[in-house]
Scaffold this motif. Structure first.
Motif, mmCIF file in Angstrom:
data_model
loop_
_atom_site.group_PDB
_atom_site.id
_atom_site.type_symbol
_atom_site.label_atom_id
_atom_site.label_comp_id
_atom_site.label_asym_id
_atom_site.label_seq_id
_atom_site.Cartn_x
_atom_site.Cartn_y
_atom_site.Cartn_z
ATOM 1 N N ASN A 118 0.832 -1.216 0.000
ATOM 2 C CA ASN A 118 0.000 0.000 0.000
ATOM 3 C C ASN A 118 0.855 1.250 0.000
ATOM 4 N N LEU A 119 1.917 1.234 0.818
ATOM 5 C CA LEU A 119 2.802 2.388 0.847
ATOM 6 C C LEU A 119 3.472 2.602 -0.498
ATOM 7 N N SER A 120 3.877 1.495 -1.125
ATOM 8 C CA SER A 120 4.489 1.604 -2.452
ATOM 9 C C SER A 120 3.499 2.120 -3.481
ATOM 10 N N PHE A 121 2.244 1.701 -3.329
ATOM 11 C CA PHE A 121 1.232 2.184 -4.261
ATOM 12 C C PHE A 121 0.999 3.684 -4.098
ATOM 13 N N ILE A 122 0.970 4.147 -2.834
ATOM 14 C CA ILE A 122 0.765 5.578 -2.596
ATOM 15 C C ILE A 122 1.947 6.382 -3.122
ATOM 16 N N MET A 123 3.156 5.857 -2.894
ATOM 17 C CA MET A 123 4.333 6.574 -3.369
ATOM 18 C C MET A 123 4.389 6.645 -4.883
ATOM 19 N N SER A 124 3.942 5.579 -5.540
ATOM 20 C CA SER A 124 3.950 5.574 -7.005
ATOM 21 C C SER A 124 2.798 6.372 -7.597
ATOM 22 N N ASN A 125 1.805 6.679 -6.768
ATOM 23 C CA ASN A 125 0.655 7.485 -7.236
ATOM 24 C C ASN A 125 0.419 8.633 -6.250
ATOM 25 N N SER A 126 1.417 9.491 -6.071
ATOM 26 C CA SER A 126 1.347 10.565 -5.065
ATOM 27 C C SER A 126 0.248 11.579 -5.362
ATOM 28 N N TYR A 127 -0.142 11.681 -6.603
ATOM 29 C CA TYR A 127 -1.216 12.622 -6.939
ATOM 30 C C TYR A 127 -2.539 12.249 -6.284
ATOM 31 N N MET A 128 -2.668 10.959 -5.910
ATOM 32 C CA MET A 128 -3.918 10.523 -5.287
ATOM 33 C C MET A 128 -4.062 11.058 -3.862
ATOM 34 N N ILE A 129 -2.940 11.438 -3.227
ATOM 35 C CA ILE A 129 -3.022 12.013 -1.876
ATOM 36 C C ILE A 129 -3.833 13.303 -1.910
ATOM 37 N N ASP A 130 -3.589 14.149 -2.900
ATOM 38 C CA ASP A 130 -4.387 15.372 -3.048
ATOM 39 C C ASP A 130 -5.851 15.050 -3.303
ATOM 40 N N SER A 131 -6.103 14.031 -4.088
ATOM 41 C CA SER A 131 -7.494 13.671 -4.399
ATOM 42 C C SER A 131 -8.238 13.225 -3.139
ATOM 43 N N TYR A 132 -7.570 12.392 -2.321
ATOM 44 C CA TYR A 132 -8.204 11.953 -1.076
ATOM 45 C C TYR A 132 -8.347 13.107 -0.074
ATOM 46 N N SER A 133 -7.364 13.997 -0.031
ATOM 47 C CA SER A 133 -7.403 15.114 0.915
ATOM 48 C C SER A 133 -8.554 16.067 0.629
ATOM 49 N N ARG A 134 -8.921 16.193 -0.640
ATOM 50 C CA ARG A 134 -10.035 17.071 -0.997
ATOM 51 C C ARG A 134 -11.335 16.630 -0.352
ATOM 52 N N VAL A 135 -11.431 15.369 -0.007
ATOM 53 C CA VAL A 135 -12.653 14.839 0.612
ATOM 54 C C VAL A 135 -12.473 14.646 2.119
#
Length: 472
Positions: A437-454
């Motif tokens: 999961n950590l590797s997935f988040i690191m490879s898709n860091s743009y998704m952190i902004d998407s989740y933070s918006r909600v």
């Protein structure tokens, strides 16, 4: 010889005559003043005229003497209370609150202006009257008789109004009943609890008590029960005055005994709208402003960093301003919880971008290390103004994949065999899942902004629902 003596006498008279004329010219009204002085006490002689102003003062003085004689003030010792040696003298109290001038949270006190009226009976001041009418006096007679020594407990300062004269009234009835009224402004202590500030309700009281006479000598009581406390319409800038209520109690002092004590209790409920405009609304706007960075491109470092720092500094200014206007209490107030929770949301938005920027940089550097960069590739074209390589700017199709070696195959087989072990399988699967999961988040860091918006708005909304349901 006789002629010589006569001549000497004539010379002496001639020498003294100018001096006599000079004295008579300097003091022409000496005899007139003497006649007026005599005229004040006896009938004027030689047709002398009495000064009308002096006569007026004398009539006022004689009227005061008549009042003192009527009340027989000189016949009694008014240093002693009425009925000394007997039962306690009852003193009724009646209070009319004129205004509450100020309430200070920093000093924990309030200032009140009121009319304090005392009722008691002193047979020593009874006088005969055919029409049963009372006599009213001012402060000059109060100093010559006995009056109750009522004081305000926990008062910091107080004074009797003296414009244009001392606001003191003494009314004596023929049967010896006395009404003593005074207009006072007093500043007294109010122990406030700021745990729910500014959504708080404060209970304050003004306490009255005799200073010298305990319950064996003086009994204080409310003259008309609950109707003894009257108030005019009181409007305050920060509080609603919900209730005024009189009460009664006893106070014990180890050296002097028990004393009667009267309480003027009132409840103050704070206006919340002022603090909504000055504190809560600006704080909400700063938190919402910090969320704007989630919609800004993660490569725009100056924009997102400056926005985060601005919101953090603004929140610090709001917290400092609120703390400066409050007493330095050792417990947490409701406004502190809201401000610091909002500050945490703003701070987390800055940390969120730091994580996004870090993961993006790490992932792009890994991609560059795994690939062989051709000599014709211009690295500056793939650099953006944040100083990091990005996978979107590099064409990885022309790069050769790294060939697998026997060592890597053996490592892969050993890992697979370890994972499939029966003893530590569950623990390793969890580690592998977390790492995946950590590797997935690191490879898709743009998704952190998407989740933070909600996540950020929903979490802040939940916090507000809990906060206002607890304190409102």
């Amino acid at each position: 010889m006789r002629v010589a003596l006569l001549a000497l006498r004539l010379m002496c008279l001639a020498w003294l005559w100018p001096v006599t004329q000079l004295n008579s010219s300097h003091f022409p009204n000496k005899r007139r003043h003497k006649e007026q002085y005599v005229g004040e006490n006896t009938k004027p002689k030689y047709g002398g005229r009495v000064d009308l102003k002096m006569k007026k003062l004398d009539s006022t003085k004689s009227l005061l003497i008549k009042s003192e004689q009527l009340l027989r003030i000189e016949d009694h010792d008014f240093a002693m209370r009425p009925g000394f040696g007997g039962s306690a003298i009852p003193v009724g109290i009646d209070v009319q609150v004129e205004s509450i001038d100020s309430i200070s949270e920093v000093n924990m006190d309030f200032t009140m202006t009121l009319y304090l009226r005392h009722y008691w009976q002193d047979d020593r001041l009874a006088f005969p009257s055919s029409n049963n009418k009372s006599r009213t006096f001012d402060a000059r007679l109060v100093k010559k008789i006995w009056v109750p020594d009522v004081f305000f407990v926990h008062s910091k300062r107080s004074f009797i109004h003296d414009t244009t004269m001392e606001n003191i009234m003494l009314r004596v009835y023929p049967d010896g009943n006395i009404l003593y009224s005074v207009r006072i402004t007093v500043t007294a202590l109010c122990s406030m609890d700021f745990s729910s500030f500014p959504l708080d309700t404060q209970n304050c009281s003004l306490e009255l008590e005799s200073y010298a006479y305990n319950e064996n000598d003086l009994m204080l009581y409310w003259k008309n029960g609950n109707d003894s406390l009257r108030t005019e319409e009181i409007v305050l800038s920060q509080f609603f005055v919900e209730d005024f209520q009189p009460s009664f109690g006893l106070a014990f002092y180890s050296s002097t005994g028990w004393y009667n004590r009267l309480y003027i209790n009132f409840i103050l409920r704070r206006h919340i709208f002022f603090f909504m405009l000055q504190t809560y609304f600006p704080t909400m706007l700063m938190v919402m402003l910090s969320w704007v960075s989630f919609w800004i491109d993660r490569r725009a470092v100056p924009a997102r960093v400056s926005l985060g720092i601005t919101t953090v500094l603004t929140m610090s200014t709001i917290i400092t301003g609120v703390s400066a206007s409050m007493p330095q209490v050792s417990y947490v107030k409701a406004v502190d919880i809201y401000l610091w929770a909002s500050f945490l949301f703003v701070f987390l938005s800055v940390i969120e971008y730091a994580a996004v920027n870090y993961f993006t940089t790490v992932e792009e550097m890994k991609k560059l290390k795994r690939a062989k960069i051709p000599s014709s590739y211009n690295a500056t074209q793939a650099m953006v103004y944040d100083g990091c390589f990005h996978d979107n700017d590099i064409d990885l199709a022309s790069f050769t994949e790294v060939a697998s070696t026997p060592n890597t195959e053996r490592n892969t087989q050993s890992r697979n065999s370890t994972v499939s072990g029966p003893t530590e399988g569950t623990r390793l699967r969890r580690k592998q899942s977390l790492k995946k999961n950590l590797s997935f988040i690191m490879s898709n860091s743009y998704m952190i902004d998407s989740y933070s918006r909600v996540i950020f708005p929903l979490a802040y909304l939940l916090f507000n629902i809990i906060y206002w349901s607890l304190y409102a």
